[in-house]
Write a protein that holds these residues in place. Structure first.
Motif, PDB file in Angstrom:
ATOM      1  N   ILE A  98       0.887  -1.175   0.000  1.00 59.74           N
ATOM      2  CA  ILE A  98       0.000   0.000   0.000  1.00 59.74           C
ATOM      3  C   ILE A  98       0.920   1.219   0.000  1.00 59.74           C
TER       4      ILE A  98
ATOM      5  N   GLU B 268      -6.721  -1.949   1.437  1.00 59.25           N
ATOM      6  CA  GLU B 268      -6.637  -0.633   0.798  1.00 59.25           C
ATOM      7  C   GLU B 268      -8.012  -0.202   0.285  1.00 59.25           C
ATOM      8  N   GLY B 269      -8.445   0.980   0.719  1.00 59.92           N
ATOM      9  CA  GLY B 269      -9.722   1.521   0.271  1.00 59.92           C
ATOM     10  C   GLY B 269     -10.930   0.986   1.006  1.00 59.92           C
TER      11      GLY B 269
ATOM     12  N   ASP C  80       0.238   4.540  -1.113  1.00 55.65           N
ATOM     13  CA  ASP C  80      -0.297   5.871  -0.881  1.00 55.65           C
ATOM     14  C   ASP C  80      -0.158   6.235   0.600  1.00 55.65           C
TER      15      ASP C  80
ATOM     16  N   ARG D 230      -4.374   6.651   7.172  1.00 52.84           N
ATOM     17  CA  ARG D 230      -5.777   6.410   7.534  1.00 52.84           C
ATOM     18  C   ARG D 230      -5.962   5.021   8.139  1.00 52.84           C
ATOM     19  N   LEU D 231      -5.406   4.012   7.476  1.00 53.67           N
ATOM     20  CA  LEU D 231      -5.558   2.640   7.949  1.00 53.67           C
ATOM     21  C   LEU D 231      -4.908   2.448   9.321  1.00 53.67           C
TER      22      LEU D 231
ATOM     23  N   GLU E 206      -3.411   6.965   2.558  1.00 50.71           N
ATOM     24  CA  GLU E 206      -4.171   5.755   2.852  1.00 50.71           C
ATOM     25  C   GLU E 206      -3.496   4.957   3.968  1.00 50.71           C
ATOM     26  N   ARG E 207      -2.176   4.900   3.954  1.00 50.26           N
ATOM     27  CA  ARG E 207      -1.444   4.202   5.015  1.00 50.26           C
ATOM     28  C   ARG E 207      -1.742   4.843   6.368  1.00 50.26           C
TER      29      ARG E 207
END
Length: 495
Positions: A149, A181-182, A151, A157-158, A154-155
């Motif tokens: 992953i 992811e997503g 981005d 956020r997760l 995104e990393r």
């Protein structure tokens, strides 16, 4: 890129094939009598501590005792820094195995590598339980995100979602898988709840289990395939068993809402693997030589220590010059090597002997092509620069036997050497054995039983030598062919 997953189910064997753009890329096999044990958790007993190896052998109920290295024994959990990241542990040396374990001690361990060849299973006490989007790391405070992953937003956020919901509520660590992811927060929360229930059940079983008993077993092959391989870019999953298909749909509907519609039952009269040409690809995957479209070819040799891959131009002459021909062949070979490593499930140390290139830029491009082609491989791999001898060294994580070792066994005629003694060599061995027998035992006549190939050679090309031997020994020698004898096998019988 078009990707499909094919599931072939028979009473004693299940096979899963990953097909990309009509080409077989991966094959996974599970047989009822020899199901893999990677991921299983056992209550074991330390059988023997080996200070010289910094390891111990642990009895977990398998055929051979399993191997546990000191580096694979869990360390105390790191202290959280309050932001969801773990505080880095100091690079302290591993404590002596004698301080960590004692003989006769009960221990909870997980298998990280199946028994391979003569080696027992490899163990760890650093337990992990996988789900669709996460991997649970019990009794740690670690939160990690898959390197695939890329981005950064995104990393972050997760990691924030997991740090807030999982670590705070359950007190465990987690690794976020690529599939996450997503995904919305609700989907991750469902995974956290599922893993929490799974871990609670394991703890209950540990209390009641005896030594050598399994307290956790990973999913069956079709379930694992859907869990680990099913992504949004997979067009469909075709299953030739209606019962298995329904189980997979139910599993996907629970853990992968929306993706269950891609799972369909194949009811055609023609076997599913034949329809996609998978059976032919499996047979070709057992050959040492792999043809390239350009006319070149690879030669793959798997040994106990490593796998070697030799690249040859073959009949490819090119259109410009030798350097350009070599470069084009090596580029194609790099793509083919990556596919063959996945398909054959080759791991450990791998040495690739590309055709020599004098242009440094060509070398860089071939390495880039190899790394790019390996990007879709699920197994972790590391590719190193060209060595001074022009070789590329790489490693690929190995957890199960290769396809060849799963489907084949050493040749009984050559004892796994891959070669046979020539009829000429066996002929002279027979002559020496005749002399040895006559000197030890008294007999007037001798009967030699051997393979037809050897007997034909002796009677046709060595008739003069046989006559001279009979005169020298004063004995009569008769030769009898037998189809049941291998080329290296013979018997000298005294009459």
């Amino acid at each position: 890129m078009s990707e499909e997953i094919l599931v072939n189910v028979t009473p004693r064997e299940t096979r899963v094939a990953v097909v990309e753009n009509g080409m077989l890329q991966e094959l996974h096999i599970e047989r009822g009598w020899a199901r893999g044990v990677v991921g299983n958790i056992y209550k074991g007993k330390v059988q023997r501590v080996m200070p010289g190896m910094q390891a111990a052998f642990v009895e977990i109920g398998l055929e051979r005792a399993a191997f546990l290295h000191a580096a694979d024994i869990a360390r105390p959990p790191p202290v959280s820094n309050g932001e969801g990241d773990e505080a880095p542990l100091p690079p302290a040396p591993t404590r002596p195995i004698t301080e960590l374990l004692r003989e006769g001690q009960d221990i909870i361990v997980q298998v990280v590598k199946d028994p391979i060849g003569s080696k027992g299973a490899r163990l760890t006490t650093q337990l992990s339980i996988p789900s669709r989007y996460l991997v649970l790391l019990p009794r740690t405070r670690v939160v990690g995100v898959s390197a695939r992953i890329e981005d950064e937003a995104e990393r972050a956020r997760l990691k924030g979602v997991i740090a807030e919901r999982a670590v705070a509520e359950a007190g465990h660590g987690y690794i976020v898988r690529t599939n996450a992811e997503g995904q919305p927060t609700e989907a991750l929360a469902e995974d956290i709840a599922y893993l929490g229930r799974a871990w609670a059940l394991i703890e209950e079983r540990v209390v009641a289990a005896g030594v050598g008993q399994r307290v956790y077993e990973d999913l069956s092959l079709p379930m694992r395939a859907v869990r680990d391989l099913m992504r949004k870019d997979v067009e469909r999953v075709k299953v030739d068993s209606r019962e298995t298909c329904e189980k997979l749909r139910t599993f996907a509907a629970q853990f992968m809402p929306g993706l269950d519609e891609k799972i369909e039952h194949y009811s055609g009269a023609r076997p599913i693997f034949d329809l996609y040409g998978v059976e032919d690809e499996i047979q070709r995957a057992l050959d040492k030589q792999v043809p390239l479209k350009s006319g070149g070819y690879l030669v793959i040799d798997q040994t106990e220590a490593m796998t070697t891959i030799d690249v040859n131009t073959g009949s490819f002459l090119g259109q410009r010059n030798l350097e350009e021909t070599v470069y084009r062949t090596n580029l194609e070979a790099a793509q083919s090597v990556a596919r063959q490593l996945r398909l054959r499930n080759l791991g450990g140390i791998i040495i690739i002997d590309f055709i020599d290139m004098t242009d440094p830029e060509h070398r860089r491009q071939v390495l880039r092509q190899l790394e790019k082609s390996m990007a879709r491989d699920h197994a972790k791999s590391t590719v190193y620069e060209f060595s001074p001898l022009g070789l590329v060294e790489m490693t690929r994580k190995r957890t199960t036997e290769s396809l060849e070792r799963q489907l084949s066994e050493p040749c009984h005629e050559c004892s796994g050497r891959g070669t046979l003694k020539t009829p000429e060599t066996v002929t002279y061995e027979i002559f020496r054995e005749i002399v040895r027998q006559v000197r030890q035992f008294d007999a007037q006549r001798l009967l030699v039983i051997a393979s037809p190939q050897v007997v034909v050679r002796i009677t046709d090309e060595e008739s003069t030598a046989v006559a001279e031997l009979e005169e020298f020994l004063g004995k009569s020698i008769r030769f009898q062919p037998d189809e049941q004898y291998s080329q290296e096998q013979f018997d000298v019988v005294l009459l």
